[in-house]
Structure formats: C-alpha cells, structure tokens
Design a protein around this motif. Structure first.
Motif, mmCIF file in Angstrom:
data_model
loop_
_atom_site.group_PDB
_atom_site.id
_atom_site.type_symbol
_atom_site.label_atom_id
_atom_site.label_comp_id
_atom_site.label_asym_id
_atom_site.label_seq_id
_atom_site.Cartn_x
_atom_site.Cartn_y
_atom_site.Cartn_z
ATOM 1 N N GLN A 43 0.849 -1.191 0.000
ATOM 2 C CA GLN A 43 0.000 0.000 0.000
ATOM 3 C C GLN A 43 0.880 1.234 0.000
ATOM 4 O O GLN A 43 1.846 1.335 0.745
ATOM 5 C CB GLN A 43 -0.906 0.008 1.231
ATOM 6 N N LYS A 44 0.521 2.156 -0.852
ATOM 7 C CA LYS A 44 1.295 3.384 -0.967
ATOM 8 C C LYS A 44 0.990 4.316 0.199
ATOM 9 O O LYS A 44 -0.152 4.509 0.568
ATOM 10 C CB LYS A 44 0.975 4.066 -2.287
ATOM 11 N N GLN A 45 2.045 4.882 0.729
ATOM 12 C CA GLN A 45 1.934 5.825 1.828
ATOM 13 C C GLN A 45 1.375 7.147 1.291
ATOM 14 O O GLN A 45 1.764 7.608 0.223
ATOM 15 C CB GLN A 45 3.345 6.029 2.374
ATOM 16 N N SER A 46 0.457 7.763 2.035
ATOM 17 C CA SER A 46 -0.074 9.056 1.604
ATOM 18 C C SER A 46 1.022 10.120 1.722
ATOM 19 O O SER A 46 1.995 9.961 2.455
ATOM 20 C CB SER A 46 -1.278 9.448 2.442
ATOM 21 N N SER A 47 0.834 11.219 1.010
ATOM 22 C CA SER A 47 1.804 12.321 1.063
ATOM 23 C C SER A 47 1.905 12.893 2.476
ATOM 24 O O SER A 47 2.996 13.242 2.931
ATOM 25 C CB SER A 47 1.409 13.415 0.081
ATOM 26 N N ILE A 48 0.778 12.978 3.160
ATOM 27 C CA ILE A 48 0.778 13.480 4.544
ATOM 28 C C ILE A 48 1.618 12.556 5.428
ATOM 29 O O ILE A 48 2.471 13.013 6.200
ATOM 30 C CB ILE A 48 -0.665 13.596 5.094
ATOM 31 N N GLU A 49 1.396 11.249 5.329
ATOM 32 C CA GLU A 49 2.156 10.281 6.126
ATOM 33 C C GLU A 49 3.646 10.352 5.788
ATOM 34 O O GLU A 49 4.495 10.253 6.675
ATOM 35 C CB GLU A 49 1.638 8.856 5.879
ATOM 36 N N TYR A 50 3.954 10.546 4.518
ATOM 37 C CA TYR A 50 5.340 10.640 4.069
ATOM 38 C C TYR A 50 6.042 11.843 4.713
ATOM 39 O O TYR A 50 7.146 11.731 5.237
ATOM 40 C CB TYR A 50 5.366 10.746 2.541
ATOM 41 N N ASN B 218 9.128 11.892 7.555
ATOM 42 C CA ASN B 218 10.417 12.517 7.273
ATOM 43 C C ASN B 218 10.726 13.726 8.152
ATOM 44 O O ASN B 218 11.888 13.987 8.439
ATOM 45 C CB ASN B 218 10.496 12.905 5.795
ATOM 46 N N LEU B 219 9.704 14.457 8.563
ATOM 47 C CA LEU B 219 9.935 15.619 9.426
ATOM 48 C C LEU B 219 9.716 15.316 10.905
ATOM 49 O O LEU B 219 9.938 16.174 11.748
ATOM 50 C CB LEU B 219 9.017 16.779 9.003
ATOM 51 N N LYS B 220 9.251 14.107 11.197
ATOM 52 C CA LYS B 220 8.965 13.682 12.576
ATOM 53 C C LYS B 220 7.998 14.655 13.257
ATOM 54 O O LYS B 220 8.249 15.163 14.345
ATOM 55 C CB LYS B 220 10.254 13.526 13.374
ATOM 56 N N ILE B 221 6.880 14.925 12.550
ATOM 57 C CA ILE B 221 5.831 15.805 13.052
ATOM 58 C C ILE B 221 4.483 15.132 12.813
ATOM 59 O O ILE B 221 4.399 14.163 12.061
ATOM 60 C CB ILE B 221 5.844 17.180 12.352
ATOM 61 N N GLU B 222 3.456 15.671 13.430
ATOM 62 C CA GLU B 222 2.108 15.128 13.261
ATOM 63 C C GLU B 222 1.250 16.181 12.576
ATOM 64 O O GLU B 222 1.025 17.267 13.112
ATOM 65 C CB GLU B 222 1.528 14.749 14.627
ATOM 66 N N ILE B 223 0.810 15.873 11.347
ATOM 67 C CA ILE B 223 -0.023 16.802 10.579
ATOM 68 C C ILE B 223 -1.168 16.047 9.909
ATOM 69 O O ILE B 223 -1.581 16.382 8.798
ATOM 70 C CB ILE B 223 0.797 17.578 9.520
ATOM 71 N N ILE C 287 1.108 21.785 1.686
ATOM 72 C CA ILE C 287 0.085 21.281 2.598
ATOM 73 C C ILE C 287 -0.487 22.427 3.433
ATOM 74 O O ILE C 287 0.259 23.199 4.036
ATOM 75 C CB ILE C 287 0.671 20.211 3.550
ATOM 76 N N ASN C 288 -1.814 22.502 3.475
ATOM 77 C CA ASN C 288 -2.502 23.445 4.346
ATOM 78 C C ASN C 288 -2.710 22.733 5.681
ATOM 79 O O ASN C 288 -3.294 21.658 5.728
ATOM 80 C CB ASN C 288 -3.838 23.842 3.720
ATOM 81 N N ILE C 289 -2.208 23.319 6.769
ATOM 82 C CA ILE C 289 -2.263 22.630 8.070
ATOM 83 C C ILE C 289 -2.847 23.508 9.166
ATOM 84 O O ILE C 289 -3.003 24.715 9.007
ATOM 85 C CB ILE C 289 -0.867 22.128 8.486
ATOM 86 N N ASN C 290 -3.144 22.866 10.299
ATOM 87 C CA ASN C 290 -3.659 23.545 11.476
ATOM 88 C C ASN C 290 -2.515 24.324 12.129
ATOM 89 O O ASN C 290 -1.598 23.732 12.676
ATOM 90 C CB ASN C 290 -4.246 22.519 12.447
ATOM 91 N N LYS C 291 -2.591 25.641 12.063
ATOM 92 C CA LYS C 291 -1.510 26.515 12.522
ATOM 93 C C LYS C 291 -1.125 26.286 13.983
ATOM 94 O O LYS C 291 0.044 26.085 14.300
ATOM 95 C CB LYS C 291 -1.920 27.973 12.312
ATOM 96 N N ASP C 292 -2.099 26.324 14.876
ATOM 97 C CA ASP C 292 -1.797 26.227 16.305
ATOM 98 C C ASP C 292 -1.150 24.891 16.663
ATOM 99 O O ASP C 292 -0.155 24.848 17.377
ATOM 100 C CB ASP C 292 -3.059 26.440 17.143
ATOM 101 N N LYS C 293 -1.699 23.835 16.134
ATOM 102 C CA LYS C 293 -1.184 22.499 16.426
ATOM 103 C C LYS C 293 0.252 22.341 15.908
ATOM 104 O O LYS C 293 1.111 21.794 16.583
ATOM 105 C CB LYS C 293 -2.109 21.462 15.794
#
Length: 164
Positions: free
Chosen positions: A20-27, A31-36, A61-67
């Motif tokens: 199964q291909k990893q999603s871009s978000i998971e990728y 690689n950045l060791k962050i949760e988005i 990627i559009n992400i949750n700023k505060d988090k």
C-alpha cells in the motif's frame, strides 16, 4: 489442493497489504517527525522521479496553525531564520564572486514564495553535520536533502525533497 489455494490466497493478501502506498501526509510526517494528519495536500509536484529516487518532490500542505507551531517552536531542527543554504536552495544566490541558481525550481525560477514570518527546516541526508551558514555546501557534485518551509501567515507547509 485446497491447502495450496489457501496458501496462495494468503500470500496474495500479504503482498497486496504490504504494498500500500503511503499518503503524502504520512510521508511528510515520517520525514519531518511531526504530526499533521489533519493537513490537506494543496498541490504536489514530482519532477524527474526515477526508480532510484533521484528527482525533486514538492508537497504543499494546508495545516492547522496552532497544532503545528506548538510542535515546532521548541524543536531545534526548525528555525525562524532562513539561513544561507535554505535561501540559496529555494531562491538562489548572487554576489560579486558567486551566482547560484535555485535548486528547488521550475526552469531556474523559484517555486516556493518568499515568506515574511515562518519556520525553516533543512536536513542533508548524506551529511547530518552540514554547516548551514556556508556556501561551500554548493561545491559538491550531488545533493540529497529535505527542506521545509512553514508560512505562519497562510498556514502552508512547503515540503521539498531533492536527490541528484
């Protein structure tokens, strides 16, 4: 005969589930060791991608700023200053002695917009102890790095990976 069919079916299930291909978000998270995980991919560009990984990959990627800012503001791998290597990789560099085109580019034009307030990340995959304030970095024959830029104003994360 029945046992062979069952074994074949189990083998196929294992192969398919393992591929199964990893999603871009998971990728990017890996690689950045962050949760988005709540981020949304706005755009993705893979240039010159080959079987051995050479090429340029850019994910917007559009992400949750505060988090996100809570995760990176005290992380030593992220900086609020754009050092000379990141600036050169993204926008190029020119002075009386040097002229370096941007590496993350489309026809030698920068892809990532300049930002006024943000966070910057750079990791050379071949050399973890790169001096990030020295143009000597650009004297090597090949590159393998990840650069990420987070724009605080737009809540956009630009993830860029380059391998030559």
């Amino acid at each position: 005969m029945k046992t062979r069919k069952i074994m074949l079916i189990l083998f196929v299930i294992l192969i398919v589930s393992g591929c199964q291909k990893q999603s871009s978000i998971e990728y990017v998270e890996k690689n950045l060791k962050i949760e988005i995980s709540d981020g949304k991919v706005v755009n993705e560009l893979n240039k010159e991608e080959s079987f051995n990984g050479d090429g340029q990959r850019i994910i917007k990627i559009n992400i949750n700023k505060d988090k996100f800012t809570d995760q990176i503001k005290n992380n030593k791998e992220w900086n609020t200053e754009c050092n000379i290597i990141i600036n050169t990789v993204l926008y190029g560099y020119e002075d009386e002695k040097n002229s370096i085109d941007p590496i993350i580019s489309e026809e030698d034009k920068p892809i990532i917009p300049k930002i006024k307030k943000g966070y910057y990340y750079f990791k050379d995959k071949n050399n973890a102890s790169v001096n990030q304030n020295n143009l000597d970095y650009f004297e090597q024959y090949s590159y393998n790095f990840v650069v990420a830029v987070y724009d605080c104003k737009t809540s956009i994360l630009y993830y860029c990976e380059y391998d030559s």
